[in-house]
Design a protein around this motif. Sequence first.
Motif, PDB file in Angstrom:
ATOM      1  N   HIS A  18       5.459 -39.606 -19.890  1.00  0.00           N
ATOM      2  CA  HIS A  18       6.024 -40.670 -19.060  1.00  0.00           C
ATOM      3  C   HIS A  18       5.655 -41.959 -19.769  1.00  0.00           C
ATOM      4  CE1 HIS A  18       8.009 -39.223 -15.532  1.00  0.00           C
ATOM      5  NE2 HIS A  18       7.019 -38.425 -15.217  1.00  0.00           N
ATOM      6  N   TYR A  19       6.570 -42.905 -19.765  1.00  0.00           N
ATOM      7  CA  TYR A  19       6.306 -44.166 -20.458  1.00  0.00           C
ATOM      8  C   TYR A  19       7.009 -45.310 -19.767  1.00  0.00           C
ATOM      9  CZ  TYR A  19      11.056 -43.950 -22.109  1.00  0.00           C
ATOM     10  OH  TYR A  19      12.431 -43.910 -22.147  1.00  0.00           O
ATOM     11  N   THR A  20       6.458 -46.490 -19.969  1.00  0.00           N
ATOM     12  CA  THR A  20       7.124 -47.735 -19.615  1.00  0.00           C
ATOM     13  C   THR A  20       7.046 -48.610 -20.855  1.00  0.00           C
ATOM     14  OG1 THR A  20       6.570 -47.541 -17.278  1.00  0.00           O
ATOM     15  CG2 THR A  20       7.133 -49.743 -18.083  1.00  0.00           C
ATOM     16  N   LEU A  21       8.191 -49.128 -21.268  1.00  0.00           N
ATOM     17  CA  LEU A  21       8.304 -49.972 -22.443  1.00  0.00           C
ATOM     18  C   LEU A  21       8.552 -51.406 -22.008  1.00  0.00           C
ATOM     19  CD1 LEU A  21       8.827 -50.656 -25.448  1.00  0.00           C
ATOM     20  CD2 LEU A  21      11.154 -49.787 -25.136  1.00  0.00           C
ATOM     21  N   THR A  22       7.710 -52.331 -22.502  1.00  0.00           N
ATOM     22  CA  THR A  22       7.892 -53.745 -22.194  1.00  0.00           C
ATOM     23  C   THR A  22       7.916 -54.555 -23.483  1.00  0.00           C
ATOM     24  OG1 THR A  22       5.501 -54.073 -21.944  1.00  0.00           O
ATOM     25  CG2 THR A  22       6.755 -53.608 -19.931  1.00  0.00           C
ATOM     26  N   ASP A  23       8.516 -55.754 -23.385  1.00  0.00           N
ATOM     27  CA  ASP A  23       8.468 -56.674 -24.525  1.00  0.00           C
ATOM     28  C   ASP A  23       7.209 -57.538 -24.382  1.00  0.00           C
ATOM     29  OD1 ASP A  23       9.057 -58.649 -22.611  1.00  0.00           O
ATOM     30  OD2 ASP A  23      11.123 -58.898 -23.291  1.00  0.00           O
ATOM     31  N   ASP A  25       6.896 -60.448 -23.357  1.00  0.00           N
ATOM     32  CA  ASP A  25       6.909 -61.269 -22.141  1.00  0.00           C
ATOM     33  C   ASP A  25       6.646 -60.433 -20.893  1.00  0.00           C
ATOM     34  OD1 ASP A  25       7.495 -63.594 -23.595  1.00  0.00           O
ATOM     35  OD2 ASP A  25       9.652 -63.186 -23.504  1.00  0.00           O
ATOM     36  N   GLY A  26       6.434 -59.114 -21.076  1.00  0.00           N
ATOM     37  CA  GLY A  26       6.167 -58.234 -19.944  1.00  0.00           C
ATOM     38  C   GLY A  26       7.414 -57.703 -19.261  1.00  0.00           C
ATOM     39  N   GLU A  27       8.598 -58.017 -19.800  1.00  0.00           N
ATOM     40  CA  GLU A  27       9.848 -57.529 -19.215  1.00  0.00           C
ATOM     41  C   GLU A  27      10.006 -56.042 -19.530  1.00  0.00           C
ATOM     42  OE1 GLU A  27      14.658 -58.046 -19.632  1.00  0.00           O
ATOM     43  OE2 GLU A  27      13.385 -59.723 -20.232  1.00  0.00           O
ATOM     44  N   VAL A  28      10.281 -55.243 -18.506  1.00  0.00           N
ATOM     45  CA  VAL A  28      10.478 -53.805 -18.700  1.00  0.00           C
ATOM     46  C   VAL A  28      11.827 -53.567 -19.377  1.00  0.00           C
ATOM     47  CG1 VAL A  28      10.742 -51.562 -17.567  1.00  0.00           C
ATOM     48  CG2 VAL A  28       9.019 -53.183 -16.742  1.00  0.00           C
ATOM     49  N   LEU A  29      11.792 -52.926 -20.549  1.00  0.00           N
ATOM     50  CA  LEU A  29      13.003 -52.633 -21.312  1.00  0.00           C
ATOM     51  C   LEU A  29      13.506 -51.222 -21.053  1.00  0.00           C
ATOM     52  CD1 LEU A  29      11.849 -54.169 -24.713  1.00  0.00           C
ATOM     53  CD2 LEU A  29      13.234 -55.254 -22.931  1.00  0.00           C
ATOM     54  N   ASP A  30      12.577 -50.301 -20.750  1.00  0.00           N
ATOM     55  CA  ASP A  30      12.938 -48.899 -20.513  1.00  0.00           C
ATOM     56  C   ASP A  30      11.750 -48.221 -19.852  1.00  0.00           C
ATOM     57  OD1 ASP A  30      14.449 -46.571 -20.529  1.00  0.00           O
ATOM     58  OD2 ASP A  30      14.036 -46.097 -22.626  1.00  0.00           O
ATOM     59  N   SER A  31      12.026 -47.172 -19.082  1.00  0.00           N
ATOM     60  CA  SER A  31      10.955 -46.435 -18.431  1.00  0.00           C
ATOM     61  C   SER A  31      11.450 -45.055 -18.028  1.00  0.00           C
ATOM     62  CB  SER A  31      10.469 -47.186 -17.184  1.00  0.00           C
ATOM     63  OG  SER A  31       9.438 -46.456 -16.549  1.00  0.00           O
ATOM     64  N   SER A  32      10.549 -44.093 -18.079  1.00  0.00           N
ATOM     65  CA  SER A  32      10.883 -42.743 -17.611  1.00  0.00           C
ATOM     66  C   SER A  32      10.450 -42.559 -16.158  1.00  0.00           C
ATOM     67  CB  SER A  32      10.192 -41.694 -18.484  1.00  0.00           C
ATOM     68  OG  SER A  32       8.771 -41.793 -18.324  1.00  0.00           O
ATOM     69  N   GLN A  33       9.787 -43.543 -15.579  1.00  0.00           N
ATOM     70  CA  GLN A  33       9.310 -43.430 -14.203  1.00  0.00           C
ATOM     71  C   GLN A  33      10.496 -43.197 -13.268  1.00  0.00           C
ATOM     72  OE1 GLN A  33       6.046 -43.162 -13.744  1.00  0.00           O
ATOM     73  NE2 GLN A  33       5.746 -43.633 -15.906  1.00  0.00           N
ATOM     74  N   GLY A  34      10.321 -42.289 -12.332  1.00  0.00           N
ATOM     75  CA  GLY A  34      11.384 -41.973 -11.390  1.00  0.00           C
ATOM     76  C   GLY A  34      12.341 -40.915 -11.900  1.00  0.00           C
ATOM     77  N   MET A  70      11.393 -56.797 -32.646  1.00  0.00           N
ATOM     78  CA  MET A  70      10.566 -56.890 -31.440  1.00  0.00           C
ATOM     79  C   MET A  70       9.308 -56.043 -31.568  1.00  0.00           C
ATOM     80  SD  MET A  70      13.483 -56.542 -28.475  1.00  0.00           S
ATOM     81  CE  MET A  70      12.310 -56.667 -27.135  1.00  0.00           C
ATOM     82  N   THR A  71       8.199 -56.572 -31.044  1.00  0.00           N
ATOM     83  CA  THR A  71       6.999 -55.769 -30.837  1.00  0.00           C
ATOM     84  C   THR A  71       7.208 -55.052 -29.516  1.00  0.00           C
ATOM     85  OG1 THR A  71       5.592 -57.280 -32.068  1.00  0.00           O
ATOM     86  CG2 THR A  71       4.508 -55.850 -30.445  1.00  0.00           C
ATOM     87  N   LEU A  72       7.022 -53.735 -29.527  1.00  0.00           N
ATOM     88  CA  LEU A  72       7.263 -52.917 -28.337  1.00  0.00           C
ATOM     89  C   LEU A  72       5.931 -52.452 -27.759  1.00  0.00           C
ATOM     90  CD1 LEU A  72      10.252 -50.800 -29.678  1.00  0.00           C
ATOM     91  CD2 LEU A  72      10.314 -52.943 -28.390  1.00  0.00           C
ATOM     92  N   ASN A  73       5.755 -52.660 -26.472  1.00  0.00           N
ATOM     93  CA  ASN A  73       4.510 -52.315 -25.795  1.00  0.00           C
ATOM     94  C   ASN A  73       4.750 -51.136 -24.866  1.00  0.00           C
ATOM     95  OD1 ASN A  73       2.973 -54.691 -26.838  1.00  0.00           O
ATOM     96  ND2 ASN A  73       4.611 -55.751 -25.754  1.00  0.00           N
ATOM     97  N   PHE A  74       4.040 -50.049 -25.116  1.00  0.00           N
ATOM     98  CA  PHE A  74       4.212 -48.822 -24.348  1.00  0.00           C
ATOM     99  C   PHE A  74       2.983 -48.550 -23.496  1.00  0.00           C
ATOM    100  CE2 PHE A  74       7.034 -48.205 -27.935  1.00  0.00           C
ATOM    101  CZ  PHE A  74       8.128 -47.558 -27.381  1.00  0.00           C
ATOM    102  N   ASP A  75       3.233 -48.156 -22.252  1.00  0.00           N
ATOM    103  CA  ASP A  75       2.207 -47.613 -21.366  1.00  0.00           C
ATOM    104  C   ASP A  75       2.588 -46.138 -21.239  1.00  0.00           C
ATOM    105  OD1 ASP A  75       0.395 -46.952 -19.419  1.00  0.00           O
ATOM    106  OD2 ASP A  75       1.008 -48.512 -18.013  1.00  0.00           O
TER     107      ASP A  75
END
Length: 162
Positions: free
Chosen positions: A12-17, A19-28, A128-133
């Motif tokens: 499961h992941y959440t991808l943000t830029d 600025d903290g804007e969510v670009l993509d996520s597998s949540q849900g 872009m630098t991509l930030n993954f949780d």
Amino acid sequence: MQISPNKVVHIHYTLTDNDGEVLDSSQGSDPMAYIHGMGNIISGLEEALTGRKVGDRFQVSVPPEEAYGVRDNDLVQKVPKSAFHGVDEVLPGMQFHAESSEGMQLVTVIEVEGDTVMLDGNHPMAGMTLNFDVEVTGIRNATPEELDHGHVHGAGGHHEHD
């Protein structure tokens, strides 16, 4: 079991830029599944997953060089609007597949001025630098068929159609 080449990994992941804007996520939805070591995901994320175990949660910041590359201004070009046969209206943001010297390439319309269209062949996330949780939710051995096809079959992966 640790993540290593030829393992099917579910995350499961959440991808943000930046600025903290969510670009993509597998949540849900179902976790994303990929075969480790086959280049199915960006190299920076794959490297950060190597050696992880089910239940591991972590954050990783992936620079452009290990994601979708740096922006290449040579991939921005003007073309005549007449090149868009059968398209009633060409608008900024529209995406098309175009034949290039390196095969099919996705291009995005960034500007339309009169009879000229400005196209960008860079990946939308280039530069872009991509930030993954990330949370690792499953690891298993890939089947011979999956290894042969180069992708995961079943939940979270590719579904074969008869």
